[in-house]
Design a protein around this motif. Structure first.
Motif, mmCIF file in Angstrom:
data_model
loop_
_atom_site.group_PDB
_atom_site.id
_atom_site.type_symbol
_atom_site.label_atom_id
_atom_site.label_comp_id
_atom_site.label_asym_id
_atom_site.label_seq_id
_atom_site.Cartn_x
_atom_site.Cartn_y
_atom_site.Cartn_z
ATOM 1 N N ALA A 61 0.838 -1.206 0.000
ATOM 2 C CA ALA A 61 0.000 0.000 0.000
ATOM 3 C C ALA A 61 0.870 1.253 0.000
ATOM 4 O O ALA A 61 2.004 1.233 0.491
ATOM 5 C CB ALA A 61 -0.905 0.005 1.230
ATOM 6 N N GLY A 68 -5.344 4.989 3.659
ATOM 7 C CA GLY A 68 -6.595 4.275 3.473
ATOM 8 C C GLY A 68 -7.230 4.626 2.143
ATOM 9 O O GLY A 68 -6.769 5.528 1.430
ATOM 10 N N PRO A 69 -8.298 3.939 1.773
ATOM 11 C CA PRO A 69 -9.004 4.240 0.519
ATOM 12 C C PRO A 69 -9.519 5.682 0.527
ATOM 13 O O PRO A 69 -10.069 6.152 1.511
ATOM 14 C CB PRO A 69 -10.164 3.232 0.512
ATOM 15 C CG PRO A 69 -9.759 2.159 1.472
ATOM 16 C CD PRO A 69 -8.903 2.815 2.500
ATOM 17 N N ASP A 70 -9.317 6.386 -0.591
ATOM 18 C CA ASP A 70 -9.789 7.773 -0.736
ATOM 19 C C ASP A 70 -9.233 8.691 0.342
ATOM 20 O O ASP A 70 -9.866 9.683 0.717
ATOM 21 C CB ASP A 70 -11.326 7.828 -0.698
ATOM 22 C CG ASP A 70 -11.962 6.987 -1.789
ATOM 23 O OD1 ASP A 70 -11.407 6.950 -2.895
ATOM 24 O OD2 ASP A 70 -13.002 6.355 -1.517
ATOM 25 N N GLU A 71 -8.042 8.382 0.849
ATOM 26 C CA GLU A 71 -7.426 9.196 1.884
ATOM 27 C C GLU A 71 -6.182 9.861 1.319
ATOM 28 O O GLU A 71 -5.366 9.212 0.642
ATOM 29 C CB GLU A 71 -7.070 8.320 3.090
ATOM 30 C CG GLU A 71 -6.614 9.093 4.310
ATOM 31 C CD GLU A 71 -6.356 8.161 5.497
ATOM 32 O OE1 GLU A 71 -6.729 8.517 6.623
ATOM 33 O OE2 GLU A 71 -5.786 7.069 5.272
ATOM 34 N N ARG A 102 5.291 5.089 -2.585
ATOM 35 C CA ARG A 102 4.807 3.791 -3.035
ATOM 36 C C ARG A 102 5.939 2.764 -2.991
ATOM 37 O O ARG A 102 7.103 3.094 -3.205
ATOM 38 C CB ARG A 102 4.242 3.888 -4.455
ATOM 39 C CG ARG A 102 3.108 4.891 -4.546
ATOM 40 C CD ARG A 102 2.458 4.946 -5.922
ATOM 41 N NE ARG A 102 1.401 5.952 -5.960
ATOM 42 C CZ ARG A 102 0.170 5.744 -5.526
ATOM 43 N NH1 ARG A 102 -0.164 4.550 -5.054
ATOM 44 N NH2 ARG A 102 -0.732 6.712 -5.571
#
Length: 630
Positions: free
Chosen positions: A396, A456-459, A489
């Motif tokens: 992630a 996190g997702p959409d963070e 990344r």
């Protein structure tokens, strides 16, 4: 038998009043009867009146005996003392023909006598009056144990008149009063009264009758006291049996909870398992709270009652770790109290064990992050294995965050370096806990803490920075400032990125402090053009889009000239008049365009800091358009 004698017999038969017996004599005298006939009639009248008096006395005695018998019957089936006493007072009033009857009892504790039952009374003051021993007629009866009677109370000097008693008697309107003692052996427990609101003479028989009722009342009171004592003794025996049974049950509960707690410790149970086990055994609801145990902490390990709850501090080595709170059992047996205290001790052992394991894991997480920052050339396979053991999601995108507790100059001077060292330790502990819950890493570094957390997702990085500042600040109850890097990344494929991102996060943290935004969290994207200087990525397009992107997009959609109008407006020193000359349009057109810009960029777009950012973004946009056009 003469006609006159028959008349007297008829009068006796129908129970005529005394005055009716004069009528035969008056009729005979009116008819012209002679002296001998009138003398015979007078003799017959007197004989009839004696017979009438004898019959009346017998009826009265029969009524008295009937009333006394009914009273004795009431005593035999005594259930309610007040009901029996009311019946006695009512019968006394009826048989003596008085307007009022009442009964008072002595109060040994107060040293006086008080009204217990009244019948025929209309005065609230009289019904609530209290007499001192020796005061008034009743006080004298209670003191001497002898009956007293007066035809006119206020004119009788034998009694000790007081303002309170006289006012109550006058309020009730009483004049003639008879009082007889209520005796239990040699003890006087009260007085029974009969009274009228007019002057009258109480006969000896009436005094004796009231005395009989008083004797029954005394027996009723004595019987009720004996019944109460018997009930009390039986209740005490029953309570003793209940205590024995309860004590036995408490011992069984204590044994049960001891076994369950031992099993929990052996099988690695948690704090909430202990609370659940104790809840089941004690019958209430037990909860563990990490808050200050208050009075329980000061009680040195003993369970203490706080309102309807019981609280036992969970502590170790002088440190309070929290408390076990038992709700729903306000009356707790001492053995059950010891059980709650034993559960608190077991809880402290479990917490210490968990803390030791947690601190070991925090150290391991800190060591892995230190290696990523200081030795990025380590074997990547080993780094991946270490990250997997810590359940870190290395695939992630991650953000590096630099966090620090910020204090004012006055606060920072307090206790010098000792407070600063304690702050660093508290911040590292809180950050390590946050990192563990988010499957990230944390380490103490450069007077603060560095964290490596997955997005996190959409963070965004800015979202994560603000959330981290709120989380750490709320945990420590101190303002914690957090600077964030741009997302990184594949951190384990290119571990060298972590050190570069950390420097960016530190620059962002320093910028927040210089901008007086201590206690907040932000990434470079939150800092406008200053973010361009701090960020390593130099995201010019992102800066332009965040700053004037809505104006550019509006021009593209509508074919307007808002961007050119903004350029002219700033070039003319923010003067609408000079702007309309530069654009060769009417001043109203300039005003309308600037109003549209305000709706797109917000009401503060002309403030000095926003205006500077907008001008820089317009220049960068123009450069980008020129390069694209070229």
């Amino acid at each position: 038998m003469s006609h006159e004698h028959v008349s007297y017999l008829e009068l006796l038969a129908r129970g005529a009043a005394t005055e009716a017996y004069d009528r035969p004599v008056l009729i005979a005298r009116a008819s012209g009867a002679g002296p001998e006939a009138l003398a015979g009639l007078e003799e017959a009248k007197q004989l009839a009146l004696r017979v009438r008096a004898e019959l009346e006395g017998r009826r009265r005695r029969e009524a008295e005996l009937s009333a006394l018998f009914a009273t004795a019957h009431d005593l035999a089936g005594l259930r309610d003392l007040d009901a029996v006493l009311r019946a006695i007072v009512q019968r006394a009033r009826s048989l003596l023909g008085t307007e009022v009857a009442y009964l008072s009892l002595n109060d040994p504790a107060a040293g006086d006598t008080y009204m217990r039952v009244t019948e025929g009374s209309v005065s609230a003051r009289f019904q609530q009056v209290r007499l001192g021993m020796g005061e008034g007629l009743g006080g004298l009866v209670a003191q001497t144990a002898r009956p007293y009677v007066t035809e006119d109370y206020f004119e009788d000097p034998r009694f000790q008149h007081t303002r309170t008693i006289d006012a109550a008697v006058r309020d009730e309107g009483l004049v003639a009063i008879l009082g007889v003692p209520l005796s239990l052996g040699s003890q006087i427990i009260g007085v029974l009264f009969a009274a009228d609101r007019r002057a009258r003479v109480f006969e000896r028989e009436q005094v004796a009758l009231l005395g009989s009722f008083a004797a029954h009342a005394a027996v009723a009171i004595d019987t009720a006291n004996l019944l109460a004592e018997t009930r009390t003794a039986l209740a005490e025996l029953e309570r003793a049996n209940d205590i024995i049974r309860e004590h036995s049950a408490v011992i069984e509960r204590a044994s049960e909870v001891h076994d369950r707690l031992s099993e929990l410790v052996l099988h690695g149970g948690g704090v909430h398992d202990v609370a659940e086990a104790v809840s089941e055994v004690l019958g209430g609801t037990v909860e563990f709270t990490g808050a200050d145990a208050g009075s329980a902490r000061r009680a040195e390990g003993h369970a203490v009652r706080e309102g309807d709850d019981w609280v036992a501090a969970v502590s170790a080595g002088g440190e309070t770790l929290g408390a076990l709170v038992l709700r729903g059992q306000p009356a707790l047996d001492p053995v059950d109290q010891r059980t709650l205290e034993r559960a608190a001790l077991v809880t402290s052992l479990l917490l210490l064990a968990r803390r030791s394991a947690g601190e070991a894991e925090q150290r391991v997480r800190g060591e892995l992050l230190d290696d990523l920052l200081d030795a990025p050339d380590r074997d990547r396979r080993l780094l991946r294995e270490r990250a997997a053991r810590l359940r870190t999601d290395s695939e992630a995108p991650h953000v590096v965050l630099a966090a620090r507790i910020d204090r004012t100059g006055e606060e920072a001077d307090t206790d010098g370096g000792r407070r600063e060292s304690a702050d660093r330790q508290r911040l590292w502990s809180a950050a390590s806990h946050l990192a563990a819950t988010r499957h990230g890493l944390a380490s103490a570094r450069d007077g603060g803490t560095v964290l490596l957390l997955p997005l996190g997702p959409d963070e965004s990085a800015a979202d994560l920075a603000r959330q981290t500042a709120r989380n750490l600040g709320g945990t420590l109850r101190e303002p914690v400032t957090v600077g964030a890097s741009a997302p990184v990344r594949a951190v384990l494929d290119r571990p060298d990125q972590v050190a570069v991102a950390y420097e960016e996060a530190r620059r962002c943290l320093d910028a927040l402090r210089l901008l007086h935004r201590s206690g907040q969290g932000a990434a470079a994207e939150d800092l406008g053009f200053l973010g361009l200087l701090l960020a390593d990525g130099r995201d010019i397009d992102g800066f332009v889009d965040r700053t004037v992107g809505q104006v550019v997009a509006y021009d593209v959609r509508r074919g307007t000239d808002l961007v050119r109008t903004l350029d002219a407006y700033f070039a003319s020193g923010m003067s609408p008049a000079r702007t309309k000359d530069a654009l060769h349009v009417h001043v109203n057109t300039v005003a309308q365009r600037l109003e549209r810009v305000g709706r797109l960029l917000g009401p503060d777009w002309q403030s000095p800091s926003r205006a500077l950012e907008i001008q820089l973004a317009l220049r960068l946009h123009a450069m980008s358009a020129a390069v694209t056009g070229a």
